[in-house]
Enzyme design. Structure first.
Site, short mmCIF file in Angstrom:
data_model
loop_
_atom_site.label_atom_id
_atom_site.label_comp_id
_atom_site.label_asym_id
_atom_site.label_seq_id
_atom_site.Cartn_x
_atom_site.Cartn_y
_atom_site.Cartn_z
CE LYS A 1 30.38 35.11 42.65
NZ LYS A 1 30.59 33.66 42.44
CB SER B 1 26.79 40.11 37.65
OG SER B 1 28.04 40.55 37.16
#
Length: 401
Positions: free
Chosen positions: A51, A302
């Protein structure tokens, strides 16, 4: 400007500010799958997830005038840390709205970067509504977690790294929430390597993207509590869905038990710690959610922001789901040596007693009887069946919990 061009700009903007994460080949999973399997380790990224790429790209692309009132966003955790880190780097104020159920580790990590954290709402969507309302009164710049071209472009830089390291890639498996990650990745892959098969993976507890993928437009679906809280989005992006529809091959769903097993498996086999959202690609592979995989395959891990309490729960749940852990309750005669005999009978099945509790004071027990609760380490479901059958053969009255 086309999304691919924005991705190239983002790559230049970010390359000295973020970590170029490792692409690790797994011998164990490659043998299990029958094809080369690699992991792109964004769980090792700065702030613990991908992110930071989108948040930092968005913010460094803004003028100082646009940032003068600070930034504001909503997040289940990872985007929050990316925005907080980026704001600290750029010397601007950050306000982060997070759902009330956000794991404490993610909340504290966000605060550690100097951001103001507001806990509100039952899920991401409710927190996002609160953040948007606050943004109107403060004038802060809203940094969307996924539905923005600059955010998508930042996430798309992952694809450039993967394809540079592995030009003969055949399959790329990506977690899906609001869609910013897979949209950015797909936009880059379709230009550089259009033959690559791109598969998105969602939790069955939050299937909004798969519903939107089928419908051809953003759809809202109910969200249940899930280990993959980082991708638990009620409604995906208006900008991300068209990109995904045009560039992603398929979206598959995985169950909670499969996510737990994948987290535990990654810990055991690769020594990599990932959160639920980061484990969904491997969960899809291990449980045959994707048909016809062949050739070099990359699972994108992720993020790795998982708190210690959740790890303990996930490990137990993953072991239970894999048949590696068995809970039993057995009623015995309250006689000297009865417990020792039971222990010996269990040892004969080659199970290991992990925990034992001996209770003779329960009101539900007849006089002269005692209840024994056991937690056993086992080798799989076949071993569990052998244990239960052997104990029943020896006359024990037991209950599998």
């Amino acid at each position: 400007m086309q999304l691919y061009e924005l991705i190239l700009e983002a790559h230049e903007r970010l390359k000295k500010r973020i970590r170029r994460t490792e692409l690790i080949h797994s011998h164990y999973y490659s043998e299990k799958l029958g094809a080369p399997l690699l992991f792109k380790c964004e769980n090792l990224q700065r702030t613990g997830s991908f992110k930071i790429r989108g948040a930092l790209n968005f913010m460094t692309a803004q003028s100082r005038e646009a940032l003068k009132h600070g930034v504001i966003t909503a997040s289940a955790g990872n985007h929050a840390q990316g925005v907080a880190f980026s704001a600290d780097l750029l010397g601007v104020k950050a306000s982060i709205y997070m759902p009330e159920i956000t794991p404490p580790q993610k909340v504290q990590s966000t605060r550690d970067y100097g951001a103001e954290v507001v806990l509100t709402g039952r899920n991401f969507d409710e927190a996002c509504q609160a953040a948007l309302q606050a943004q109107h009164s403060t004038g802060a710049l809203f940094v969307h977690p996924f539905d923005d071209p600059l955010v998508m472009a930042g996430q798309g830089t992952i694809a450039l790294e993967i394809l540079e390291d592995l030009p003969d890639l055949k399959n790329l498996i990506v977690p899906v929430g609001g869609g910013g990650l897979i949209a950015g990745i797909a936009a880059a892959v379709r230009v550089i390597a259009p033959h690559v098969r791109i598969i998105g993976v969602e939790s069955m507890a939050a299937p909004s993207m798969s519903a939107s993928f089928k419908a051809g437009k953003p759809c809202e679906t109910p969200v249940s509590v899930t280990l993959a809280d980082g991708i638990a989005v009620k409604r995906p992006g208006a900008l991300t869905v068209p990109v995904i529809r045009g560039s992603v091959d398929e979206i598959v769903l995985v169950e909670e038990e499969e996510i737990a097993q994948a987290i535990v498996s990654l810990l055991e086999k690769t020594k990599l710690l990932v959160e639920g959202a980061g484990a969904v690609p491997l969960a899809a592979v291990l449980h045959d959610r994707i048909q016809g995989l062949s050739g070099k395959t990359v699972c994108l891990l992720s993020g790795g922001n998982i708190d210690v309490k959740t790890i303990a729960l996930v490990v137990e749940r993953g072991l239970l789901a894999a048949g590696r852990y068995l809970k039993l309750s057995i009623e015995l005669d309250d006689l000297p040596g009865a417990l020792a005999t039971l222990s010996a009978d269990i040892a004969a099945t080659r199970a290991n007693i992990f925990l034992i509790n001996h209770d003779r004071r329960s009101k539900s027990l007849p006089l002269g009887r005692t209840d024994v609760s056991l937690e056993l380490e086992t080798r799989g479901y076949e071993h569990i069946r052998e244990i239960v059958q052997e104990l029943e053969r020896k006359g024990y009255s037991l209950k599998v919990e």
